[in-house]
Design an enzyme around this catalytic site. Structure first.
Site, PDB file in Angstrom:
ATOM      1  N   LYS A 104       0.813  -1.301   0.092  1.00 31.06           N
ATOM      2  CA  LYS A 104      -0.213  -0.236  -0.108  1.00 31.06           C
ATOM      3  C   LYS A 104       0.763   1.117   0.286  1.00 31.06           C
ATOM      4  O   LYS A 104       0.639   2.387  -0.797  1.00 31.06           O
ATOM      5  CB  LYS A 104      -1.098   0.066   1.460  1.00 31.06           C
ATOM      6  CG  LYS A 104      -2.255  -1.039   1.234  1.00 31.06           C
ATOM      7  CD  LYS A 104      -3.703  -0.697   2.152  1.00 31.06           C
ATOM      8  CE  LYS A 104      -4.193  -1.295   2.131  1.00 31.06           C
ATOM      9  NZ  LYS A 104      -5.148  -1.958   3.355  1.00 31.06           N
TER      10      LYS A 104
ATOM     11  N   LYS B  41      -4.427 -11.250  -7.118  1.00 20.97           N
ATOM     12  CA  LYS B  41      -5.598 -11.446  -6.323  1.00 20.97           C
ATOM     13  C   LYS B  41      -6.724 -10.417  -6.387  1.00 20.97           C
ATOM     14  O   LYS B  41      -6.640  -8.760  -7.414  1.00 20.97           O
ATOM     15  CB  LYS B  41      -5.139 -11.134  -5.030  1.00 20.97           C
ATOM     16  CG  LYS B  41      -6.154 -10.338  -3.850  1.00 20.97           C
ATOM     17  CD  LYS B  41      -6.021 -10.540  -2.460  1.00 20.97           C
ATOM     18  CE  LYS B  41      -5.721  -8.817  -2.554  1.00 20.97           C
ATOM     19  NZ  LYS B  41      -6.126  -8.667  -1.239  1.00 20.97           N
TER      20      LYS B  41
ATOM     21  N   LYS C 192     -10.301  -4.508  -5.301  1.00 21.34           N
ATOM     22  CA  LYS C 192     -11.096  -3.664  -6.482  1.00 21.34           C
ATOM     23  C   LYS C 192     -10.115  -2.449  -6.647  1.00 21.34           C
ATOM     24  O   LYS C 192     -11.066  -1.578  -7.735  1.00 21.34           O
ATOM     25  CB  LYS C 192     -12.555  -3.143  -5.314  1.00 21.34           C
ATOM     26  CG  LYS C 192     -13.554  -2.542  -5.644  1.00 21.34           C
ATOM     27  CD  LYS C 192     -14.750  -1.691  -5.176  1.00 21.34           C
ATOM     28  CE  LYS C 192     -14.568  -0.574  -5.662  1.00 21.34           C
ATOM     29  NZ  LYS C 192     -14.866   0.659  -4.078  1.00 21.34           N
TER      30      LYS C 192
HETATM   31  P1  TYM Z   1     -11.252  -6.396   3.365  1.00 17.95           P
HETATM   32  O1  TYM Z   1     -11.629  -4.847   3.535  1.00 17.95           O
HETATM   33  O2  TYM Z   1     -10.198  -5.792   3.020  1.00 17.95           O
HETATM   34  O3  TYM Z   1     -11.176  -7.487   3.092  1.00 17.95           O
HETATM   35  C1  TYM Z   1     -12.434  -7.838   3.994  1.00 17.95           C
HETATM   36  C2  TYM Z   1     -12.331  -9.451   3.754  1.00 17.95           C
HETATM   37  O4  TYM Z   1     -12.757  -9.742   2.510  1.00 17.95           O
HETATM   38  C3  TYM Z   1     -11.125 -10.818   2.255  1.00 17.95           C
HETATM   39  N1  TYM Z   1     -10.920 -10.674   0.341  1.00 17.95           N
HETATM   40  C4  TYM Z   1     -10.461 -11.921  -0.055  1.00 17.95           C
HETATM   41  N2  TYM Z   1     -11.161 -12.601  -0.239  1.00 17.95           N
HETATM   42  C5  TYM Z   1     -10.755 -14.124  -0.704  1.00 17.95           C
HETATM   43  N3  TYM Z   1     -10.184 -13.434  -2.332  1.00 17.95           N
HETATM   44  C6  TYM Z   1      -9.807 -12.324  -2.428  1.00 17.95           C
HETATM   45  N4  TYM Z   1      -9.603 -11.857  -3.693  1.00 17.95           N
HETATM   46  C7  TYM Z   1     -10.588 -11.255  -1.570  1.00 17.95           C
HETATM   47  N5  TYM Z   1     -10.482  -9.609  -0.846  1.00 17.95           N
HETATM   48  C8  TYM Z   1     -10.586  -9.264   0.024  1.00 17.95           C
HETATM   49  C9  TYM Z   1     -10.058 -10.258   2.941  1.00 17.95           C
HETATM   50  O5  TYM Z   1      -8.948 -11.083   3.407  1.00 17.95           O
HETATM   51  C10 TYM Z   1     -11.524 -10.068   4.220  1.00 17.95           C
HETATM   52  O6  TYM Z   1     -11.144 -11.306   5.590  1.00 17.95           O
HETATM   53  N6  TYM Z   1      -7.966  -5.281   7.754  1.00 17.95           N
HETATM   54  C11 TYM Z   1      -9.760  -6.138   7.159  1.00 17.95           C
HETATM   55  C12 TYM Z   1     -10.646  -5.685   8.234  1.00 17.95           C
HETATM   56  C13 TYM Z   1     -10.327  -5.358   9.682  1.00 17.95           C
HETATM   57  C14 TYM Z   1     -10.160  -7.082  10.168  1.00 17.95           C
HETATM   58  C15 TYM Z   1     -10.361  -6.916  11.297  1.00 17.95           C
HETATM   59  C16 TYM Z   1     -10.783  -8.389   9.858  1.00 17.95           C
HETATM   60  C17 TYM Z   1     -10.785  -4.656  10.288  1.00 17.95           C
HETATM   61  N7  TYM Z   1     -10.121  -5.306  11.712  1.00 17.95           N
HETATM   62  C18 TYM Z   1     -10.119  -7.542  12.327  1.00 17.95           C
HETATM   63  C19 TYM Z   1     -10.445  -9.240  10.937  1.00 17.95           C
HETATM   64  C20 TYM Z   1     -10.406  -8.879  11.898  1.00 17.95           C
HETATM   65  C21 TYM Z   1      -9.378  -5.691   5.258  1.00 17.95           C
HETATM   66  O7  TYM Z   1      -9.008  -4.689   5.151  1.00 17.95           O
HETATM   67  O8  TYM Z   1     -10.012  -6.225   5.572  1.00 17.95           O
END
Ligand code: TYM
Length: 330
Positions: A113, A195, A198
């Site tokens: 990032k 991966k 978006k």
């Molecule tokens: P975020 O918002 O980027 O993504 C949300 C969830 O979607 C999953 N994900 C995917 N899984 C499979 N294939 C993909 N291409 C793909 N893209 C996204 C992510 O693994 C995630 O589970 N930091 C986290 C949000 C967060 C969080 C937490 C998660 C904040 N606090 C506590 C778990 C526990 C995030 O940015 O996810």
């Protein structure tokens, strides 16, 4: 016996991708009966990237509605917005004093990032995994359903919990990740070695869960595969593997059944079926979302109630932490 605890969160980025859905949200929904689940819209995490206030506000509400639309039931689970529960910010500070600079420097998402946004490498982007660890540990979560891209952050949360417990006794439950079998990493439709995300410049590379059926079918049809014309899950067939995984996740069919179903068929036929099945499985979500967005009062009632419940649980953990570390009670 008490039910085990689940915590997970998602950032409000406008809409959710198929990766978010099959990597995380589908599990969130299916775990609700067997576990005590807490799910959050991580709007504090979203701040690590520059946001327009009005967009963040709208995206947070949309994300909350989407959460309910995919099937998170606010009667069964706690569904809340991160910034509504102040314990998250408070535990974040404490845990940041128990996290090493070196550990955070090794986080691959930070490296990615900061390379993508060199103009805004803010301290929040760096300490982001600490906030995430606090989210999880506040609820004493046993399992965290996420995609594989969050694994490194989850490992850090485990390390922080173990370190803290090592000093102060058993304060935190040490959480485990919970990953889907085939869709822990849904790949880009245009470059299946990457991966699905978006933030990809090419909108044909990802599907969002609100895409209309025609768009979904079109994007699946233009997905990159290979020249073998063989529907089989094998090393080197990343594009086909990805489509088979998606098809399996939405139909419940095994890879063997899918291979059999398409034996002797070309990719055109296969893609049409995957596109149709996917569009059909997302249709009810889109419809529920449209309904929910018409009922703002209901959404507000749900997120307020969620915040109250989340506060109750997380305050207990925070009180314990404050006592252990030696903060004088008020
Ligand atoms: P975020 O918002 O980027 O993504 C949300 C969830 O979607 C999953 N994900 C995917 N899984 C499979 N294939 C993909 N291409 C793909 N893209 C996204 C992510 O693994 C995630 O589970 N930091 C986290 C949000 C967060 C969080 C937490 C998660 C904040 N606090 C506590 C778990 C526990 C995030 O940015 O996810």
């Amino acid at each position: 016996m008490d039910k085990k605890i689940i915590f997970s969160a998602i950032q409000p980025t406008g809409t959710f991708t198929l990766g978010n859905y099959l990597g995380a949200l589908q599990n969130w929904v299916s775990l609700q009966d067997e576990y005590n689940c807490c799910y959050s819209i991580a709007n504090m995490h979203a701040l690590t990237v520059r946001q327009q206030a009005k967009d963040l506000r709208a995206n947070t509400l949309n994300a909350y509605a989407l959460l309910l639309a995919v099937g998170v039931d606010p009667q069964k689970s706690i569904a809340f917005i991160q910034s509504h529960v102040k314990c998250h910010a408070e535990l974040n500070w404490v845990l940041s004093c128990y996290t090493q600079f070196g550990e955070l420097s090794r986080m691959t998402q930070f490296k990615d990032k900061s390379a993508r946004h060199p103009e805004n490498v803010n301290a929040g982007l760096f300490t982001y995994p600490v906030l995430m660890a606090g989210d999880i540990l506040l609820y004493q979560a046993d399992f965290v359903p996420v995609g594989i891209d969050q694994k490194q952050h989850l490992e850090l949360a485990r390390n922080i919990a173990q370190r803290f417990n090592g000093i102060y006794g058993d304060v935190f439950t040490v959480p485990d990740g919970y990953y889907p079998k085939l869709t822990a990493k849904v790949m880009s439709l245009q470059d299946p070695t990457k991966k699905m995300s978006k933030s990809d410049d090419n909108p044909k590379s990802y599907i969002t869960i609100l895409d209309p059926p025609e768009t979904i079918v079109k994007k699946i049809k233009s997905a990159v595969t290979d020249s073998e014309a063989l529907v089989a899950y094998r090393e080197g067939k990343d594009g086909v593997n990805n489509l088979m995984s998606i098809y399996s996740a939405v139909t419940g069919r095994t890879l063997e059944q899918i291979t059999e179903e398409f034996a002797g068929h070309g990719y055109g036929d296969f893609k049409q079926k995957v596109g149709d099945a996917l569009a059909e499985s997302l249709r009810p979500i889109r419809e529920r979302y449209a309904q929910l967005m018409k009922d703002r009062a209901y959404l507000e009632e749900c997120y307020r109630d969620g915040a109250r419940k989340a506060e109750g649980v997380s305050q207990r953990t925070l009180d314990k932490v404050y006592k252990k570390i030696g903060f004088l009670a008020r």
